[in-house]
Design an enzyme around this catalytic site. Structure first.
Site, PDB file in Angstrom:
ATOM      1  N   HIS A   1       0.656  -4.077   1.659  1.00 36.15           N
ATOM      2  CA  HIS A   1      -0.161  -2.862   1.514  1.00 36.15           C
ATOM      3  C   HIS A   1      -0.872  -2.590   2.847  1.00 36.15           C
ATOM      4  O   HIS A   1      -1.300  -3.523   3.530  1.00 36.15           O
ATOM      5  CB  HIS A   1      -1.190  -3.037   0.381  1.00 36.15           C
TER       6      HIS A   1
ATOM      7  N   GLU B   1       2.930   4.839   3.443  1.00 35.93           N
ATOM      8  CA  GLU B   1       1.587   5.421   3.435  1.00 35.93           C
ATOM      9  C   GLU B   1       1.247   6.025   4.789  1.00 35.93           C
ATOM     10  O   GLU B   1       1.376   5.367   5.832  1.00 35.93           O
ATOM     11  CB  GLU B   1       0.534   4.371   3.065  1.00 35.93           C
TER      12      GLU B   1
HETATM   13  P1  13P Z   1      -5.448   7.066  -1.817  1.00 37.72           P
HETATM   14  O1  13P Z   1      -4.544   7.691  -2.840  1.00 37.72           O
HETATM   15  O2  13P Z   1      -6.871   6.927  -2.289  1.00 37.72           O
HETATM   16  O3  13P Z   1      -5.314   7.732  -0.480  1.00 37.72           O
HETATM   17  O4  13P Z   1      -4.946   5.543  -1.606  1.00 37.72           O
HETATM   18  C1  13P Z   1      -3.663   5.318  -1.141  1.00 37.72           C
HETATM   19  C2  13P Z   1      -3.357   3.865  -1.305  1.00 37.72           C
HETATM   20  O5  13P Z   1      -3.628   3.086  -0.429  1.00 37.72           O
HETATM   21  C3  13P Z   1      -2.781   3.441  -2.568  1.00 37.72           C
HETATM   22  O6  13P Z   1      -2.587   2.055  -2.595  1.00 37.72           O
END
Ligand code: 13P
Length: 269
Positions: free
Chosen positions: A96, A166
């Site tokens: 993550h 991400e």
């Molecule tokens: P958000 O949806 O709050 O931006 O978080 C993304 C995330 O890191 C999910 O694990």
């Protein structure tokens, strides 16, 4: 023919729940009508894995948010895939962005964790990310390729892996990634799989997006051709997660509606 990839939404609770918060999330998730064509999972703190598993209906999976690279030993503070499975859970999130950035986990360690979790039979949400600096320097593709290459060293069975991308610069920063930016990154990841793993892995591996996904932007993102779902942070703590789980079917329903209106009134009259 391109394989059908089941839509996948994981709501990651991070370190933001206690039992009473879990109870309230379980309440609205259990009461909602969830699209059966979406695989729904929650990411739960390790101390509540058993509790969440017991409280949630069986159609919602439970994931640990991290695990270590061996089954047991003198590793204070860590948990193993075997322990996660013993709590009744089959998923784990690895690499993550918060593990990579806040806890400085290097690619090599993440790859070792992925390898062990695969051997242990777990299903993995394997994360890659880009920072604001990466994007501004135009090195997104290069950074993602390096993280993918490292993850791939630990993966022998891609059918048990979901890749999560991400955009860290778009997570709780007030800046949103545009659908074009999301599609471009996801397409690059799929092409990476095609060129470095196999056509089959590229066609069948689910690739999901993270970065301030909400009930407001999920439907527009859900139509992207290379997007197979979402990794959700803040919105996972609210009933908004239901809209996000149902975002693909809501988008399809809208299209069907549009076409049937066109059929009855082809000229739009
Ligand atoms: P958000 O949806 O709050 O931006 O978080 C993304 C995330 O890191 C999910 O694990």
């Amino acid at each position: 023919m391109v394989a059908q990839r089941k839509f996948f939404v994981i709501g990651n609770w991070k370190m933001n729940v206690d039992k009473s918060r879990i109870d309230s999330i379980v309440k609205f998730m259990s009461a909602a009508s969830l699209d059966s064509d979406t695989e729904a999972v929650v990411g739960c703190p390790s101390c509540y894995l058993s509790y969440a598993r017991q409280q949630l209906p069986s159609n919602i999976g439970v994931a640990a948010q991290n695990c270590y690279k061996v089954a047991r030993g003198n590793f204070s503070g860590e948990i193993s895939p075997a322990m996660i499975q013993d709590c009744g859970c089959e998923w784990v999130i690895l690499g993550h962005p918060e593990r990579r950035t806040v806890f400085s986990e290097p690619d090599e360690l993440i790859s070792e964790k992925v390898a062990h979790a695969q051997q242990a039979g777990m299903k993995i949400v394997a994360c890659v990310c880009e920072t604001k600096e990466d994007r501004e320097a135009g090195r997104t593709q290069e950074v993602l390729a390096a993280q993918m290459a490292s993850l791939a060293e630990g993966i022998s069975d891609w059918s048990r892996v979901v890749v999560a991308f991400e955009a860290l610069w778009a997570s709780n920063t007030g800046v949103l990634a545009t659908p074009d930016q999301v599609q471009e990154a996801l397409q690059q990841l799929r092409q990476w799989l095609h060129h470095n793993v196999s056509r089959q892995a590229a066609d069948t591996t689910r690739i999901i997006y993270a970065g301030s996904v909400s009930s407001t932007n999920c439907q527009e993102l859900a139509r992207l051709p290379d997007l197979d779902g979402f990794l959700v942070g803040s919105a996972a703590l609210k009933p908004d997660i239901v809209d996000i789980i149902n975002s693909r079917s809501s988008y399809v329903a809208k299209l069907v509606n549009l076409f049937s209106n066109l059929e009855t009134s082809p000229l739009g009259i």
